[in-house]
Design a protein around this motif. Structure first.
Motif, PDB file in Angstrom:
ATOM      1  N   PRO A 139       0.800  -1.239   0.000  1.00  0.00           N
ATOM      2  CA  PRO A 139       0.000   0.000   0.000  1.00  0.00           C
ATOM      3  C   PRO A 139       0.824   1.277   0.000  1.00  0.00           C
ATOM      4  CG  PRO A 139      -0.847  -1.576   1.609  1.00  0.00           C
ATOM      5  CD  PRO A 139       0.469  -2.120   1.126  1.00  0.00           C
ATOM      6  N   ASN A 140       2.059   1.224   0.496  1.00  0.00           N
ATOM      7  CA  ASN A 140       2.863   2.435   0.607  1.00  0.00           C
ATOM      8  C   ASN A 140       3.624   2.796  -0.666  1.00  0.00           C
ATOM      9  OD1 ASN A 140       2.097   2.857   3.290  1.00  0.00           O
ATOM     10  ND2 ASN A 140       3.730   1.523   4.058  1.00  0.00           N
ATOM     11  N   LEU A 141       3.689   1.876  -1.605  1.00  0.00           N
ATOM     12  CA  LEU A 141       4.374   2.194  -2.852  1.00  0.00           C
ATOM     13  C   LEU A 141       3.497   3.109  -3.710  1.00  0.00           C
ATOM     14  CD1 LEU A 141       6.078  -1.127  -4.037  1.00  0.00           C
ATOM     15  CD2 LEU A 141       7.107   0.831  -2.877  1.00  0.00           C
ATOM     16  N   VAL A 142       4.137   4.018  -4.417  1.00  0.00           N
ATOM     17  CA  VAL A 142       3.434   4.941  -5.307  1.00  0.00           C
ATOM     18  C   VAL A 142       3.311   4.294  -6.687  1.00  0.00           C
ATOM     19  CG1 VAL A 142       3.601   7.153  -6.510  1.00  0.00           C
ATOM     20  CG2 VAL A 142       4.186   6.999  -4.075  1.00  0.00           C
ATOM     21  N   TYR A 143       2.091   4.252  -7.209  1.00  0.00           N
ATOM     22  CA  TYR A 143       1.877   3.663  -8.532  1.00  0.00           C
ATOM     23  C   TYR A 143       1.610   4.757  -9.555  1.00  0.00           C
ATOM     24  CZ  TYR A 143      -0.031   0.850 -12.324  1.00  0.00           C
ATOM     25  OH  TYR A 143      -0.253   0.258 -13.554  1.00  0.00           O
ATOM     26  N   ILE A 144       2.396   4.738 -10.643  1.00  0.00           N
ATOM     27  CA  ILE A 144       2.216   5.643 -11.774  1.00  0.00           C
ATOM     28  C   ILE A 144       1.742   4.776 -12.939  1.00  0.00           C
ATOM     29  CG2 ILE A 144       3.317   7.313 -13.294  1.00  0.00           C
ATOM     30  CD1 ILE A 144       5.466   7.702 -11.118  1.00  0.00           C
ATOM     31  N   PRO A 145       0.497   4.923 -13.369  1.00  0.00           N
ATOM     32  CA  PRO A 145      -0.054   3.986 -14.356  1.00  0.00           C
ATOM     33  C   PRO A 145       0.760   3.850 -15.630  1.00  0.00           C
ATOM     34  CG  PRO A 145      -1.772   5.400 -13.469  1.00  0.00           C
ATOM     35  CD  PRO A 145      -0.469   5.944 -12.969  1.00  0.00           C
ATOM     36  N   CYS A 146       1.261   4.965 -16.148  1.00  0.00           N
ATOM     37  CA  CYS A 146       2.030   4.940 -17.388  1.00  0.00           C
ATOM     38  C   CYS A 146       2.630   6.321 -17.611  1.00  0.00           C
ATOM     39  CB  CYS A 146       1.150   4.545 -18.576  1.00  0.00           C
ATOM     40  SG  CYS A 146      -0.368   5.510 -18.691  1.00  0.00           S
ATOM     41  N   ASP A 147       3.467   6.400 -18.620  1.00  0.00           N
ATOM     42  CA  ASP A 147       4.093   7.661 -18.998  1.00  0.00           C
ATOM     43  C   ASP A 147       3.548   8.026 -20.375  1.00  0.00           C
ATOM     44  OD1 ASP A 147       5.891   9.832 -19.164  1.00  0.00           O
ATOM     45  OD2 ASP A 147       7.287   8.593 -20.297  1.00  0.00           O
ATOM     46  N   PHE A 148       2.708   9.042 -20.446  1.00  0.00           N
ATOM     47  CA  PHE A 148       2.029   9.365 -21.697  1.00  0.00           C
ATOM     48  C   PHE A 148       2.932  10.113 -22.670  1.00  0.00           C
ATOM     49  CE2 PHE A 148      -1.705   9.048 -18.824  1.00  0.00           C
ATOM     50  CZ  PHE A 148      -2.397   8.066 -19.516  1.00  0.00           C
ATOM     51  N   TRP A 149       2.827   9.726 -23.927  1.00  0.00           N
ATOM     52  CA  TRP A 149       3.551  10.407 -25.017  1.00  0.00           C
ATOM     53  C   TRP A 149       2.936  11.778 -25.252  1.00  0.00           C
ATOM     54  CZ3 TRP A 149       1.721  11.682 -30.064  1.00  0.00           C
ATOM     55  CH2 TRP A 149       2.716  12.051 -30.982  1.00  0.00           C
ATOM     56  N   PHE A 150       3.760  12.823 -25.199  1.00  0.00           N
ATOM     57  CA  PHE A 150       3.278  14.195 -25.358  1.00  0.00           C
ATOM     58  C   PHE A 150       4.196  14.970 -26.298  1.00  0.00           C
ATOM     59  CE2 PHE A 150      -0.109  13.965 -22.493  1.00  0.00           C
ATOM     60  CZ  PHE A 150      -0.711  15.199 -22.324  1.00  0.00           C
ATOM     61  N   MET A 151       4.562  14.360 -27.415  1.00  0.00           N
ATOM     62  CA  MET A 151       5.536  15.006 -28.286  1.00  0.00           C
ATOM     63  C   MET A 151       4.868  16.086 -29.138  1.00  0.00           C
ATOM     64  SD  MET A 151       8.259  13.220 -30.827  1.00  0.00           S
ATOM     65  CE  MET A 151       9.388  14.164 -31.826  1.00  0.00           C
ATOM     66  N   SER A 152       4.365  15.733 -30.305  1.00  0.00           N
ATOM     67  CA  SER A 152       3.693  16.714 -31.159  1.00  0.00           C
ATOM     68  C   SER A 152       2.182  16.555 -31.081  1.00  0.00           C
ATOM     69  CB  SER A 152       4.155  16.544 -32.614  1.00  0.00           C
ATOM     70  OG  SER A 152       3.951  15.210 -33.038  1.00  0.00           O
ATOM     71  N   GLY A 153       1.736  15.830 -30.091  1.00  0.00           N
ATOM     72  CA  GLY A 153       0.322  15.592 -29.875  1.00  0.00           C
ATOM     73  C   GLY A 153       0.189  14.617 -28.727  1.00  0.00           C
ATOM     74  N   PHE A 154      -0.979  14.014 -28.561  1.00  0.00           N
ATOM     75  CA  PHE A 154      -1.137  12.986 -27.535  1.00  0.00           C
ATOM     76  C   PHE A 154      -2.337  12.127 -27.886  1.00  0.00           C
ATOM     77  CE2 PHE A 154      -2.399  17.212 -25.992  1.00  0.00           C
ATOM     78  CZ  PHE A 154      -3.782  17.082 -25.893  1.00  0.00           C
ATOM     79  N   ASP A 155      -2.273  10.873 -27.489  1.00  0.00           N
ATOM     80  CA  ASP A 155      -3.368   9.948 -27.758  1.00  0.00           C
ATOM     81  C   ASP A 155      -4.622  10.389 -27.008  1.00  0.00           C
ATOM     82  OD1 ASP A 155      -1.662   8.530 -29.290  1.00  0.00           O
ATOM     83  OD2 ASP A 155      -1.712   6.680 -28.127  1.00  0.00           O
ATOM     84  N   PRO A 156      -5.800  10.197 -27.579  1.00  0.00           N
ATOM     85  CA  PRO A 156      -7.035  10.716 -26.967  1.00  0.00           C
ATOM     86  C   PRO A 156      -7.616   9.841 -25.866  1.00  0.00           C
ATOM     87  CG  PRO A 156      -7.539   9.701 -29.067  1.00  0.00           C
ATOM     88  CD  PRO A 156      -6.037   9.655 -28.928  1.00  0.00           C
TER      89      PRO A 156
END
Length: 210
Positions: A139-156
């Protein structure tokens, strides 16, 4: 992507050159990922230098390519789901490489909207399962779901919902690469960070790339 494959007899060197991919929302992939998360979290959770668990880098759920008639069973199931639950019974998965797709020009925007809503919900559901797996084991670990691509746009994806399946969010803008016009760039580090925080309501880890 759920496509059916045959495995004729070949030399092992030939098989190494064959590329097989599985979708990030395929139930087999999600189940395997959850099991791996539990194993890894239990292995490393008590180490003093382990504080976070981070998911997939730049997740992308590609559309089904080719003819609908050539889809595997999982693709056909997903196509029906998009059409019935997101496309008002009419708008199914876009298939740009299918020659018949050109005949659906007027329906194309609605197909993309239906697919992207389905894709976002499917990926969010998979991240909820992985978040739960982390918290059950540590429970104490921090979860980051993913790292989103934000280059010249981003997935919707629906970024406003990703605060529910993680303790933090993350994006990786490329300020110099996005500088496609004079000024500060399109999706720079400040914009990406503020957008993710505003939409998710969670702190944001921004991978500073230039």
């Amino acid at each position: 992507h759920g496509r059916e494959h045959s495995f004729p007899t070949r030399r092992s060197s030939d098989l190494l050159e064959t590329k097989f991919k599985v979708s990030l929302i395929d139930p087999s992939y999600v189940d395997t990922a959850v099991k791996q998360i539990k194993m890894l979290v239990n292995r490393f959770k008590d180490l003093p230098y382990v504080a976070t668990v981070e998911g997939r880098d730049e997740p992308h759920i590609p559309i089904i390519q080719g003819k609908i008639a050539d889809m595997g069973p999982k693709q056909r199931e997903w196509d029906r789901e998009v059409r019935e639950k997101y496309g008002f019974g009419r708008y199914s998965t876009p298939a740009p490489n299918d020659p018949s797709y050109a005949a659906t020009e007027k329906d194309r925007p609605f197909q993309w909207i239906a697919f992207n809503r389905w894709m976002s919900d499917k990926y969010l559901a998979s991240k909820m399962l992985m978040y739960k797996a982390v918290k059950e084991e540590a429970p104490n670990l921090v979860y980051i779901p993913c790292d989103f691509w934000f280059m010249s746009g981003f997935d919707p994806y629906d970024y406003s919902l990703f605060g529910r399946c993680g303790d933090m969010v993350s994006c990786d803008p490329y300020a110099s690469s996005a500088e496609i016009r004079e000024g500060r760039g399109i999706y720079n580090h400040g914009f990406g960070t503020k957008l993710m925080i505003d939409l998710s309501g969670k702190p944001c880890v921004t991978v500073v790339q230039a």
